[in-house]
Design an enzyme around this catalytic site. Structure first.
Site, PDB file in Angstrom:
ATOM      1  N   GLY A 262     -16.960  12.695 -40.039  1.00  0.00           N
ATOM      2  CA  GLY A 262     -15.696  12.646 -40.770  1.00  0.00           C
ATOM      3  C   GLY A 262     -15.745  13.374 -42.096  1.00  0.00           C
TER       4      GLY A 262
ATOM      5  CE1 TYR B 134      -5.179  19.795 -34.201  1.00  0.00           C
ATOM      6  CE2 TYR B 134      -5.036  18.039 -35.833  1.00  0.00           C
ATOM      7  CZ  TYR B 134      -4.535  18.672 -34.715  1.00  0.00           C
ATOM      8  OH  TYR B 134      -3.389  18.218 -34.115  1.00  0.00           O
TER       9      TYR B 134
ATOM     10  CE1 TYR C 275     -15.796  19.893 -32.110  1.00  0.00           C
ATOM     11  CE2 TYR C 275     -14.992  21.955 -31.188  1.00  0.00           C
ATOM     12  CZ  TYR C 275     -15.772  20.808 -31.085  1.00  0.00           C
ATOM     13  OH  TYR C 275     -16.512  20.579 -29.943  1.00  0.00           O
ATOM     14  CB  SER C 276     -11.821  18.923 -39.409  1.00  0.00           C
ATOM     15  OG  SER C 276     -11.214  17.736 -38.963  1.00  0.00           O
TER      16      SER C 276
ATOM     17  N   PRO D 289     -13.352  17.418 -42.688  1.00  0.00           N
ATOM     18  CG  PRO D 289     -11.847  15.683 -42.242  1.00  0.00           C
ATOM     19  CD  PRO D 289     -13.143  16.281 -41.770  1.00  0.00           C
TER      20      PRO D 289
ATOM     21  CE1 TYR E 222       6.853  15.749 -24.199  1.00  0.00           C
ATOM     22  CE2 TYR E 222       6.808  18.145 -24.259  1.00  0.00           C
ATOM     23  CZ  TYR E 222       6.479  16.925 -24.827  1.00  0.00           C
ATOM     24  OH  TYR E 222       5.787  16.882 -26.003  1.00  0.00           O
TER      25      TYR E 222
ATOM     26  N   PRO F   1      -7.887  10.649 -29.577  1.00  0.00           N
ATOM     27  CG  PRO F   1      -7.589  10.233 -27.322  1.00  0.00           C
ATOM     28  CD  PRO F   1      -8.633  10.652 -28.315  1.00  0.00           C
TER      29      PRO F   1
ATOM     30  CD  GLU G  21       5.537  18.934 -28.464  1.00  0.00           C
ATOM     31  OE1 GLU G  21       5.726  19.552 -27.386  1.00  0.00           O
ATOM     32  OE2 GLU G  21       5.161  17.741 -28.501  1.00  0.00           O
TER      33      GLU G  21
END
Length: 394
Positions: free
Chosen positions: A276, A190, A208-209, A279, A95, A385, A137
């Protein structure tokens, strides 16, 4: 605690960020990677080249400026980004580096307009925002490590099966190399796959889901071979062409805040376009195994049958469920998922999950809002994103 003066300065710069945000983030990434090329091990290079990452960061910075005096409204977005950071192995020590080059980019793009007072206000604001991410996090890493069979970052997995699902989608079944059990996940989440590809200078990370119900032995990802964009999907092409049973790849613990509410007894609507569907398969498979009486509507849009994965799988699951409505529409045959179809097929009290290409999602979610479905019951996820949907609520 951010001073009122700093808050006022940051909020006053929001219109500038709306206008020059992508310019700032483009300069930021260019300078960041020149100074710290090792950070390319964390980023999706295709998203960088297509400008998606720059736009997503610009949207985030703009939102932070607008709401710097009430960061609580950003918590859902922060959680989503923090989940991605955790799945990529981003840590607290990254950061300060990001902050340094973000401030330098603001100064470079805005020139004399970026006074020392403005830069200091943004430095103070960044410190507070970064700390929110860092603390969130830290908890996510801890949770991932402490769950049953858990691990906090990456672990070696072996490809134990490879199954062609359509002309462009192939499933990979992944098992820990040490043959231990896998951590569970919530359907819709994912994993990050980290690849070392011959000829590539840096690691490639792709999310990847998971596309099947949780079990203790394997994860399944179903990967679309991305050849329609520029640059081509380096990771997906590699997996399709070179990934073989027995190969070892690195995998993160499951992550993500797009997942089905398994405690709810409301009807479920699964609405997907293209890849899509992945999932949604995890969600449907889980409902079939745990709540086969729960009403489900599954609506899927694809270009044609050759590109449509899992059709037989869904029909097999249909035979085990009491109330599954299933409809597929092919755009090559001029079949579209219209507002009228949504009104006819989706029960008014449904929990709704939507995933697919951005134009598809914009159209579907806007139609759902127009039909009066509540925002709290409409859940969606972007691959890559996040971008602004710019929806108008009815």
């Amino acid at each position: 605690m951010l001073s009122q003066k700093a808050i006022d300065i940051v909020k006053s710069t929001a219109p500038i960020l709306a206008d020059r945000g992508v310019d700032i983030t483009t300069v930021f990434y260019k300078n960041l990677f020149i100074a710290h090329p090792e950070l390319l091990n964390f980023f999706n290079h295709a998203n960088q080249k297509q400008g998606r990452q720059q736009t997503a960061l610009a949207n985030t910075v703009y939102a932070a400026a607008l709401h710097i005096d009430n960061l609580g409204v950003l918590i859902p977005a922060v959680k989503q980004i923090a989940q991605k950071h955790r799945s990529l192995g981003i840590k607290a020590e990254h950061y300060p580096i990001v902050g340094k080059y973000l401030l330098l980019a603001i100064k470079e793009v805005l020139g004399d307009a970026a006074t020392e007072e403005i830069i200091q206000a943004w430095a103070d604001a960044y410190g507070i925002i970064a700390d929110v991410f860092i603390q969130m996090e830290i908890e996510m890493y801890k949770e991932a490590a402490e769950q049953e069979n858990g691990f906090s970052e990456f672990k070696n997995f072996k490809i134990v099966d490879k199954v062609i699902e359509s002309d462009i989608i192939t499933s990979f079944y992944l098992q820990p190399e040490d043959k231990s059990a896998v951590p569970t996940f919530i359907p819709g989440q994912y994993i990050t796959v980290r690849l070392t590809i011959p000829g590539e200078t840096y690691l490639l990370n792709r999310q990847y889901s998971l596309s099947q119900a949780p079990n203790q032995e394997t994860y399944r990802i179903s990967v679309k071979k991305e050849t329609e964009m520029s640059p081509n999907g380096r990771a997906s092409v590699y997996l399709h062409q070179d990934g073989q049973i027995g190969d070892i790849i690195e995998v993160s613990s499951p992550a993500g805040d797009f997942y089905i509410d398994l405690e709810s007894t409301r009807p479920v609507a699964l609405i997907s376009g293209g890849v899509g569907i992945t999932p949604m398969m995890s969600m449907l498979d889980t409902i079939a195994k745990t709540s086969p009486t729960r009403p489900v509507t599954f609506l899927h849009g694809s270009r044609n049958k050759a590109l449509h994965p899992f059709d037989n799988d869904v029909r097999d699951l249909m035979s085990t469920m009491e109330d599954l409505t299933y409809l597929t529409l092919y755009s090559d045959e001029n079949q579209m998922l219209t507002k009228e179809i949504l009104a006819d097929k989706v029960l008014s009290n449904s929990d709704i999950y939507v995933c697919g290409p951005v134009p598809f999602m914009k159209a579907i979610i806007q139609s759902l809002y127009d039909l009066g479905f509540e925002e709290g019951h409409v859940h969606y996820e972007f691959f890559g994103p996040a971008v602004a949907l710019e929806l108008v609520h009815a």
